[in-house]
Each structure stands twice: as C-alpha cells, then as structure tokens.
Design a protein around this motif. Structure first.
Motif, PDB file in Angstrom:
ATOM      1  N   TYR A 568      18.019   2.279 -54.438  1.00 17.24           N
ATOM      2  CA  TYR A 568      17.999   1.514 -53.117  1.00 17.24           C
ATOM      3  C   TYR A 568      16.678   1.318 -52.653  1.00 17.24           C
ATOM      4  O   TYR A 568      16.197   0.280 -52.120  1.00 17.24           O
ATOM      5  CB  TYR A 568      18.988   2.340 -52.327  1.00 17.24           C
ATOM      6  N   PHE A 604      24.030  -0.737 -50.596  1.00 19.20           N
ATOM      7  CA  PHE A 604      24.142  -2.277 -50.783  1.00 19.20           C
ATOM      8  C   PHE A 604      25.142  -3.124 -50.382  1.00 19.20           C
ATOM      9  O   PHE A 604      26.407  -2.490 -50.084  1.00 19.20           O
ATOM     10  CB  PHE A 604      23.996  -2.398 -52.407  1.00 19.20           C
ATOM     11  N   LYS A 632      20.329  -5.694 -50.873  1.00 17.69           N
ATOM     12  CA  LYS A 632      20.227  -4.832 -49.526  1.00 17.69           C
ATOM     13  C   LYS A 632      20.948  -5.259 -48.270  1.00 17.69           C
ATOM     14  O   LYS A 632      20.785  -6.538 -48.239  1.00 17.69           O
ATOM     15  CB  LYS A 632      18.619  -4.297 -49.017  1.00 17.69           C
TER      16      LYS A 632
END
Length: 725
Positions: A568, A604, A632
C-alpha cells in the motif's frame, strides 16, 4: 481521473489475442521451458487500459485497442515516457510475460521471484537486454553495423553457441556414429535411438529379460510405418524391425490401460505393479536399444541396432553428475516410485556425458567472449553481471547466461524420459505437461542431427527470441519472497497471483535448476547457493504443509492479504494496479472472495473486475481467470446505509454497464464485470451500515450487486441475447 480499465475493456478482442498467441519464432517463450506463461500481447493491451485516461463517453473503447494490438505485434506500438508513469512490479514474475509486456510499452519494471530459475529467465528476458541495449556484437565475425535493441546480443549468442557446440561435438563425435544400412552398408546419420525399459521376468520358470513396452510401434506416418517385435529366437533380448502397419495384437505387451502391468513375450506371465516397483527399487530396471532411426536420401527409416550403435551408447557415467534428489511427490514425478531417486538417473550415460561436457566447456567460451569484448573496446572494469556491471566481464557472463539456458533447455530433449511419439516417429520433450511421468519407451535424439530439440534448432530458436526482445526501459530483477520485497515508490502491481494448489513450480523447476547451478553458480553465487530451489514460496500446495490442505490454504490466504498491506505505501496515487487470479466457479466463495477482502482490508478500493480467460470455456469447468483492478482511496468516502447503497447501485450501475457490456459477452463474463462495476460504486462509501448497526460485509455487498446486475439484464434482454447466439 478514471482510467479506461475502470469503465470498459474489450475483453473479447483481448481473448482472441490470447488464444491466438503461440510460442513460435521470436517469442520469448523460446528462451527456455516454463509451465504456465501469461500472454504478452493481451496483457500489454490490458495494461494500456490502466494507463490511458477514460474519455467522457468512452464509446470507442471496444475498438480503440484493435489497431494497438496489431502494432504491438509488429513491434511498432508507441511507448510511454518513463517519467510521469508508474514502475510496474511483479513479485511473482515466473516466466516474465507480464513484465515483458510492460517493458515493451516503455515502462520501468521491477521483477522478483523466489525461484532461482524464474529469476534467471527474467534476467535473460528483461534484465540483461535492458543493460546491454543497442550493444554491438563483439565476436570476430561481427560487422560494424549499428545494432538496435538486442540484435548484438543475439548475434554473439549465435556465434559463441555454435562454437561451444562445435567443441563438444569434436570431443564426442565417436559417441554419435552414423549407421550403415544392412542391404547396402551405406552410411547415413542417425536421427534418434529408440529405447525400451526392461526387467527380468518375475516368473521363476522364465527369468528372461522382458520389455516393458507401452508400444512397439515406431512410426504410424503414412507410407513409412514401422514396428518392432521381440526376437524370441534370441535368448538375449533383441528386436526385429518390420516395415508396414503393425498387426493387431502386436502393438504392445502392456496389459490393460492402467498401471505397470506387462506381458512377458517369452512365457506369457503378467507382471503386477508391485513386481515392476520392486525391480526398480532393487536396481533391476534396465533399458535396451530397440531401434535406430536413420535419415536416408529417401527419408527416415528404422533399422535394428548393430554392435557399433550399442557400443557407442555404452559409456561410463561421468563423475560430475547432479546427484540431488528428485521430489517424491507422485503428482509431479513418477520415477521415484520405481527407485529412480536422483536427477542423474533421469539421463542415459551418453546424455549425461553430453550435458556435463557442455558445462565443462562453457567457462572457456565465456573467457573467449571477454577477450573479444576487450578487443572491441569494452570496459575492463572487472565488475560482474551480478554486481550490475556493463563491461567486458559482465558481458561475457551475460552471453554465458544465454548459453546456460541453451544447455538447460537441451535437457528437456536429452533425457531418458523423452517419450517416443510414434505418430510421426519423433521424440517428445520431457515436459509435455506439468509433470514428469514414467517413460517405458523413450527416444534419444541425436543432438548433432535433425530431430526435434537438436542443438542447432534450440540455439536458433533462442537467438530469434533474443533478437526480438524489445528491452529499452530500466529493469530491476531480484530474488525475493514476495513479502520481503521493498517496492519502489509510485508503483503498480501487475502480477499473476499463485493459483490454489496449482503447479509445483519449486519441485518441477529443480529439473533445470541442477543444470543451471552447474553453469551459473559462479556468476550468480547467491542465487544458486542451495542444493535445490527454495520451497517456502507463497503457495497453497499441501505437500509444503505436511499434507495439510487446510493449513496450506489458510497460510496462503494470510500471506496474499499481507502482500497488499505491505504494498500500500508504495502504490501509485494516480494509476490502478491489476492482479490476475484463477479459480474454479464452484470454489469461488472460498477461493476468490478472500482476495477481494484482502485488497479492501489493506485500504485499497476495487474499481473493476474483468474476465481474462486463457482458453475457451466449452465445458463450463475451465479455470476462471479474473483481472482485479484496484487503487488507493484518495478522498475519504461517505458513510451510508444499506438502503443508500442500494439506491446508489440503482442510480449509477446501469449507465456503467451500458459502457462496460458488449453484445458478444458470455453471461458469466457479464456477471464478473457487473460485480466489478458494483464494487466501484461501493468504493464511494467509507462504510455501509446495516439496519442493525453492523457494517455491510463483502459477501452481502456482492449479493446486492448481483441482484442489480440481473435486474439490468432483464431490462436489456435483446442486447444480452445477441451475445448468446
């Protein structure tokens, strides 16, 4: 801004490209065998949809990519500038197909895999070509022309590969004699030798050496039919070779279609599985030369082996053989059941002599490359390939990598497990499927003649593949467990996740690893420091968990979900990532929904799902391969109720499906796409609250989405039916 992949993808155009992609001349797959390859052309087109901004109407998305696919195939597709676009990362790089696609689009790429064989393949396909792009050839016969891309590499591999083969042939030519025809004594080159496994008949009253022949037929080719028959007049097992179609009942001495049961041609005794297993484990399984295939002026014929051919095949096993143990997993390797436990035992003594001679002669060839490179003005910096050198030493090692892959690929055609294809009278490669089965009748091709998989054809196919590599952007290739990867900033994932209990890559690739280690151990010492490939890869193979399937699946799911969490921080803020995953429709909830939950749990949002099939789903049982698109969350989402989410679906989903659907889609594909679009609507909300105050679960959200998708299809029946015609 939304990307094309978040609105509509021409999946049927991509599917046509996928099934039309063959591993033919110039394809990177010709560099070396691998068991499951991601398609390159359709992957490039899909990646392009993740990079291109969606237009407002987006009505032309089904047609815009057809000319791109053709120009990509022709090597004329436009490239994206490296600045302003993300680094494409694949932590399960495997063969490297996805990253080859990304690199051809001009994008910077980051490849990693725990398997050393996969790492070498990626170095050869994307790492080395990028480092030595536009490099001139250094061999003495090279021209002074300007070399583009990998052309210089390809020319040098062709030159030094031929020289290596010539040195080996000069040393071993007596082991590969021509054959004289019985009628004329005229000598012709041998195409291949056909062997049959044998054992002593377990009948105490017999004891003859009996053949274990899955087939006595040598060739079914029209007008060139040949078959072998045990010569019962000879106490020592030998064969009569007949020209013509094999009579009914003479095709084999195998009893039944299952198991290792064979009929002794001398006494009629039928062996049982345990008899053959016992013979193997006590060292009583042998091989006898059954026939010799000869290339004459009139074509290929078969003759009985004479003393010269038998003597040439008899040689001592070299000392420097790969003694590593074969996996005892019968799903992938059958030979250990019959007492064949070391990789060295998978080859005849002559084949082993051939392969070890190649390994022995390779360092001298590499030294010659280095000297020639220095003579052509390449830097004498002493920096190795593993240290990211670009001078003469690194270049000589780069050529050594390709020649090592040639040797390793040769083992796929030079093994006592190359089954005999009697349809046309030729050998098959060892790995026709994702396993190495027992071979009762096998072919030993003459590597210096013209059978499938001979030296000349292997080298030529490799050279053509290198010449067509279009590696101009930066490439980083490392060995790493996916959870240990330090991803670069502004990255997207573009990867094929390991499927459930699918292919035993670690076990299967040991077959090639033991040879690559002999050739490349000094070039990549960190890569080849262990006896065999590491087995702690992310997978759900029960054998890696003491046979416990539940533990395997649980650990696999946890690690895949952890991967998204770790990625991430490095993920691009502008571009979506794509992961491919395959599952059986019957196992969808257990084997696929965990993936969606892991992506969402990492922070996400999912903005699309697209079916990316690798084959036609004619029986409804094919693997469902889906590309999941996620990115994202840039802005914090709203909080809504279950009813609010349903209203959002009713309001927004129909117009999204108008764009995403085409009239030639399968119903099951529409369902997948519809769920992806529905999850994009869900992404607008940070939280969806049920009437009882609990958060809406992903399975419940998917159920609501499916209801709206089905409602949409009821309202548009004509358009939907057109796809079913």
């Amino acid at each position: 801004m939304k990307k094309v992949i978040e609105t509509g993808v021409p999946i049927n155009i991509l599917f046509s490209s996928t099934i039309g992609e063959k591993v033919k001349k110039g394809h990177p797959g010709k560099l070396h065998p691998w068991w499951s390859r991601s398609p390159i052309v359709s992957s490039a087109a899909l990646l392009k949809t993740a990079l291109d901004d969606a237009t407002q109407d987006n009505e032309d998305h089904q047609f815009h990519y057809t000319p791109f696919i053709q120009s990509f195939k022709d090597g004329k597709a436009g490239r994206y500038p490296s600045s302003g676009f993300p680094t494409v990362c694949d932590p399960f790089a495997g063969f490297g197909g996805l990253l080859i696609a990304a690199q051809r689009l001009g994008l910077n790429i980051f490849a990693s895999d725990l398997n050393p064989v996969a790492v070498v393949l990626n170095q050869a396909a994307i790492g080395i070509p990028a480092r030595f792009a536009d490099q001139y050839a250094v061999n003495p016969k090279a021209t002074t022309m300007l070399y583009h891309g990998s052309m210089g590499l390809a020319e040098d591999v062709a030159y030094y590969g031929k020289k290596l083969a010539g040195k080996v042939h000069a040393k071993l030519k007596e082991r590969y004699p021509s054959a004289g025809l019985p009628e004329t004594k005229q000598e012709f080159p041998v195409f291949s030798w056909v062997w049959v496994r044998t054992m002593p008949c377990p009948n105490p009253a017999c004891g003859h050496e009996m053949p274990l022949a899955s087939s006595f037929i040598l060739s079914k080719s029209k007008g060139r039919e040949y078959w072998a028959e045990p010569d019962l007049a000879d106490r020592q097992l030998s064969f009569l070779i007949h020209h013509g179609a094999c009579p009914t009942g003479k095709e084999s001495n195998k009893h039944g279609s299952r198991g290792a049961k064979f009929i002794c041609p001398y006494c009629g005794h039928i062996t049982q599985d345990e008899d053959v297993v016992r013979a193997g484990k006590t060292g009583c399984l042998s091989s006898t030369l059954m026939a010799v295939s000869v290339e004459t002026e009139q074509g290929r014929i078969f003759i009985s082996p004479d003393d010269a051919q038998i003597k040439a095949a008899r040689c001592e096993m070299p000392e420097d053989t790969p003694t590593e143990n074969i996996s005892h997993n019968a799903r992938w390797f059958s030979p250990p059941r019959f007492g064949i436990t070391e990789f060295a035992e998978l080859f005849t003594p002559r084949q082993m002599l051939l392969l070890t001679t190649f390994c022995t002669e390779l360092p001298a060839i590499m030294k010659e490359v280095q000297q020639d490179a220095l003579a052509k003005g390449m830097a004498d910096d002493g920096i190795s390939l593993a240290q990211k050198g670009k001078g003469a030493l690194a270049y000589s090692q780069a050529i050594g990598v390709y020649l090592s892959l040639m040797i390793s690929k040769l083992t796929d055609y030079q093994s006592a497990y190359c089954t005999w294809d009697n349809r046309k009278g030729n050998i098959r490669s060892v790995f026709n499927r994702q396993a190495l089965p027992m071979a009762w009748v096998y072919g030993e091709g003459n590597p210096f003649s013209s059978p499938i998989g001979n030296l000349a054809s292997i080298l030529k196919s490799e050279v053509n593949a290198i010449a067509d590599l279009q590696a101009t952007s930066h490439a980083e290739v490392i060995q790493s467990d996916a959870l240990d990867v330090q991803f670069p900033k502004n990255a997207i994932l573009f990867t094929e996740l390991p499927y459930y209990d699918n292919v035993g890559y670690a076990e299967l690739s040991n077959y090639f690893y033991v040879w690559l280690k002999k050739c490349l151990g000094n070039i990549y010492p960190d890569l080849f420091h262990s006896d065999l490939t590491p087995k702690d890869e992310i997978c759900s193979i029960p054998e890696h968990f003491a046979g416990n399937s539940d533990d395997a699946i649980k650990t696999y799911q946890q690690k895949i979900q952890e991967l998204f969490t770790r990625f991430y921080a490095s993920a691009s803020n502008k571009f979506p990532s794509i992961v491919f995953f395959g599952y059986r429709e019957a196992d969808r909830q257990e084997s696929f929904d965990f993936l969606l939950e892991g992506i969402l749990a990492a922070g996400f949002i999912i903005t699309g799902m697209w079916p990316m099939r690798l084959s036609r789903n004619e029986d409804g049982k094919s693997l469902v391969r889906v590309a999941v698109v996620f990115r994202k969350r840039i802005e914090e989402g709203k909080v809504t109720t279950r009813r609010g989410f349903i209203n959002a679906l009713k309001h927004k989903l129909p117009s999204m499906l108008d764009v995403a659907y085409t009239t030639d889609m399968l119903e099951e594909d529409r369902d997948i796409i519809g769920q992806g679009m529905g999850l994009q609507v869900l992404a607008e909300f940070q939280t969806v609250i049920n009437a009882d105050g609990t958060d809406l679960s992903l399975p419940d959200a998917l159920q609501l989405i499916i209801q709206e998708v089905k409602e949409y299809e009821k309202i548009h029946p004509a358009e939907m039916q057109m796809g079913e015609e």
